[in-house]
Design a protein around this motif. Structure first.
Motif, mmCIF file in Angstrom:
data_model
loop_
_atom_site.group_PDB
_atom_site.id
_atom_site.type_symbol
_atom_site.label_atom_id
_atom_site.label_comp_id
_atom_site.label_asym_id
_atom_site.label_seq_id
_atom_site.Cartn_x
_atom_site.Cartn_y
_atom_site.Cartn_z
ATOM 1 N N VAL A 299 0.848 -1.111 -0.041
ATOM 2 C CA VAL A 299 -0.014 0.055 0.014
ATOM 3 C C VAL A 299 0.974 1.211 -0.084
ATOM 4 O O VAL A 299 1.883 1.357 0.884
ATOM 5 C CB VAL A 299 -0.885 0.176 1.299
ATOM 6 N N LYS B 255 -2.182 -2.593 9.700
ATOM 7 C CA LYS B 255 -3.148 -3.441 8.827
ATOM 8 C C LYS B 255 -4.519 -2.881 9.068
ATOM 9 O O LYS B 255 -5.416 -2.749 8.548
ATOM 10 C CB LYS B 255 -3.000 -4.944 8.799
ATOM 11 N N VAL C 225 -5.119 0.430 7.427
ATOM 12 C CA VAL C 225 -5.580 0.009 6.029
ATOM 13 C C VAL C 225 -7.068 -0.745 5.748
ATOM 14 O O VAL C 225 -7.853 -0.021 5.034
ATOM 15 C CB VAL C 225 -4.452 -0.770 5.415
ATOM 16 N N TYR D 101 -9.925 1.167 4.057
ATOM 17 C CA TYR D 101 -10.441 0.827 2.614
ATOM 18 C C TYR D 101 -11.868 0.267 2.939
ATOM 19 O O TYR D 101 -12.688 0.278 1.891
ATOM 20 C CB TYR D 101 -9.638 -0.323 2.024
ATOM 21 N N PRO E 202 -8.557 6.440 -0.479
ATOM 22 C CA PRO E 202 -8.184 5.412 -1.223
ATOM 23 C C PRO E 202 -8.597 4.907 -2.667
ATOM 24 O O PRO E 202 -9.660 5.509 -3.072
ATOM 25 C CB PRO E 202 -8.779 4.252 -0.195
ATOM 26 N N LEU F 277 -4.342 6.921 -1.415
ATOM 27 C CA LEU F 277 -3.449 5.691 -1.204
ATOM 28 C C LEU F 277 -3.788 4.692 -2.300
ATOM 29 O O LEU F 277 -4.934 5.031 -2.846
ATOM 30 C CB LEU F 277 -4.049 5.109 0.291
ATOM 31 N N TYR G 189 -3.108 0.379 -3.667
ATOM 32 C CA TYR G 189 -2.218 -0.655 -3.489
ATOM 33 C C TYR G 189 -1.916 -1.416 -4.943
ATOM 34 O O TYR G 189 -2.468 -1.123 -6.000
ATOM 35 C CB TYR G 189 -3.156 -2.026 -2.895
ATOM 36 N N TYR H 124 2.375 0.203 3.812
ATOM 37 C CA TYR H 124 2.139 -0.973 4.573
ATOM 38 C C TYR H 124 2.575 -2.005 3.598
ATOM 39 O O TYR H 124 2.217 -2.107 2.296
ATOM 40 C CB TYR H 124 0.473 -1.326 4.656
#
Length: 127
Positions: free
Chosen positions: A11, A24, A27, A31, A46, A107, A109, A123
């Motif tokens: 992330v 975690k 996150v 999310y 996100p 953010l 991933y 992360y």
């Protein structure tokens, strides 16, 4: 590709966000729309990959052991109740990069091999 070949996901955010790491739990909370502020008070924005994305499937499975269908159902309920809105969807890694650089607090991933040196890793999933 076999579904056992787990992508190495991270992330990330842009350089101006100013948050060193996320747990975690943070996150998950960001999310899943439980809260949308980073520890420094910035709004967290996100980004999600599109429906068909293997990265998206992998991310939610590793984060909360849910399939994209389960995540969609979760958001349908929340949006209906007017509480919050789902992460914005982006179509490509280029778009991810553009958004991350556009403003602090965004953010995303991504797979580790798509990392750009300008990104900050918030992360890392255990391999």
């Amino acid at each position: 590709a076999p579904c056992h070949a787990r992508a190495d996901l991270v992330v990330v955010t842009g350089p101006k966000t100013g948050v060193p790491t996320l747990s975690k739990e943070e996150v998950v909370n960001i999310y899943l729309g439980r809260y949308r502020r980073l520890s420094n008070g910035l709004p967290a924005e996100p980004l999600d990959m599109g429906e068909a994305s293997e990265t998206k499937k992998e991310f939610y499975w590793r984060l909360v052991e849910k399939t994209p269908a389960e995540i969609n159902a979760y958001w349908a309920r929340l949006v209906f109740s007017g509480q919050t809105r789902p992460p914005a969807t982006v179509k490509s890694n280029d778009e991810v990069a553009a958004r991350l650089m556009s403003r602090p607090g965004v953010l995303a991933y991504i797979e580790r091999d798509k990392l750009d040196k300008r990104f900050v890793i918030l992360y890392e999933f255990e391999r």
